[in-house]
Motif scaffolding. Structure first.
Motif, short mmCIF file in Angstrom:
data_model
loop_
_atom_site.label_atom_id
_atom_site.label_comp_id
_atom_site.label_asym_id
_atom_site.label_seq_id
_atom_site.Cartn_x
_atom_site.Cartn_y
_atom_site.Cartn_z
N LEU A 1 3.01 6.10 -5.29
CA LEU A 1 2.95 6.33 -6.92
C LEU A 1 1.75 7.47 -7.06
O LEU A 1 1.37 8.28 -7.99
N ILE A 2 0.89 7.58 -6.49
CA ILE A 2 -0.74 7.76 -6.48
C ILE A 2 -0.58 8.74 -6.26
O ILE A 2 -1.29 10.06 -6.29
N ILE A 3 0.22 9.32 -4.88
CA ILE A 3 -0.06 11.06 -4.38
C ILE A 3 0.08 12.29 -5.16
O ILE A 3 -0.35 12.95 -4.94
N ALA B 1 0.62 -1.11 -0.30
CA ALA B 1 0.25 0.23 0.14
C ALA B 1 1.06 1.24 -0.55
O ALA B 1 0.44 2.30 -0.05
N ALA B 2 2.27 1.06 0.59
CA ALA B 2 2.78 2.81 0.51
C ALA B 2 3.31 2.83 -0.49
O ALA B 2 3.74 4.05 -1.14
N GLY B 3 4.09 1.69 -1.68
CA GLY B 3 4.86 2.16 -3.28
C GLY B 3 3.43 2.79 -3.55
O GLY B 3 3.56 3.19 -4.03
N LEU B 4 1.80 2.01 -4.00
CA LEU B 4 0.91 2.31 -4.13
C LEU B 4 0.29 3.88 -4.18
O LEU B 4 0.59 4.88 -4.90
N TYR B 5 0.83 4.59 -2.90
CA TYR B 5 0.41 5.53 -2.80
C TYR B 5 1.37 6.17 -2.82
O TYR B 5 0.92 7.51 -2.85
N ASP C 1 -6.38 8.50 0.95
CA ASP C 1 -6.57 8.32 2.38
C ASP C 1 -6.91 6.81 2.65
O ASP C 1 -7.25 6.58 4.01
N PHE C 2 -7.83 5.89 1.96
CA PHE C 2 -8.11 4.53 2.12
C PHE C 2 -6.71 4.21 2.00
O PHE C 2 -6.19 2.57 2.91
N LEU C 3 -5.72 3.96 1.35
CA LEU C 3 -3.84 3.55 1.46
C LEU C 3 -3.38 3.19 2.42
O LEU C 3 -2.74 3.40 3.10
#
Length: 70
Positions: free
Chosen positions: A31-33, A25-29, A47-49
Motif C-alpha cells: 500500500l505504501i510503496i 508488513a507485506a500488505g502495508l508495504y 525499507d524497514f517494512l
C-alpha cells in the motif's frame, strides 16, 4: 546441526509469529510503496517494512543452524 531445542523454538516462532508479522508488513508495504515516488520521507518506512518481510527467512535460517537468541 545445531541445538535441536533451539531449532524447534525457531520453528514455533516462524509459524506463529514470523509468517503473520511478515504478512501484515507485506500488505502495508504494497500500500505504501507507490507513495514513495511522491513522498520520499516514506522510503525509510518501506525499507524497514522490507526487512520485516524478510523475518521468516531469518527464522528459517536460525532454525536450520540451531542458533540461539544471542
Amino acid at each position: 546441526m545445531g541445538n535441536v531445542l533451539f531449532s524447534i523454538i525457531w520453528l514455533i516462532i516462524l509459524i506463529f509469529i514470523g509468517f503473520w508479522i511478515a504478512g501484515i508488513a507485506a500488505g502495508l508495504y504494497i500500500l505504501i510503496i507507490p507513495f514513495t515516488v511522491c513522498i520520499e520521507a516514506l522510503t525509510g518506512l518501506t525499507d524497514f517494512l522490507l526487512k520485516v518481510i524478510q523475518f521468516p527467512r531469518y527464522c528459517a535460517q536460525s532454525m536450520v543452524d540451531g542458533k540461539g537468541f544471542n
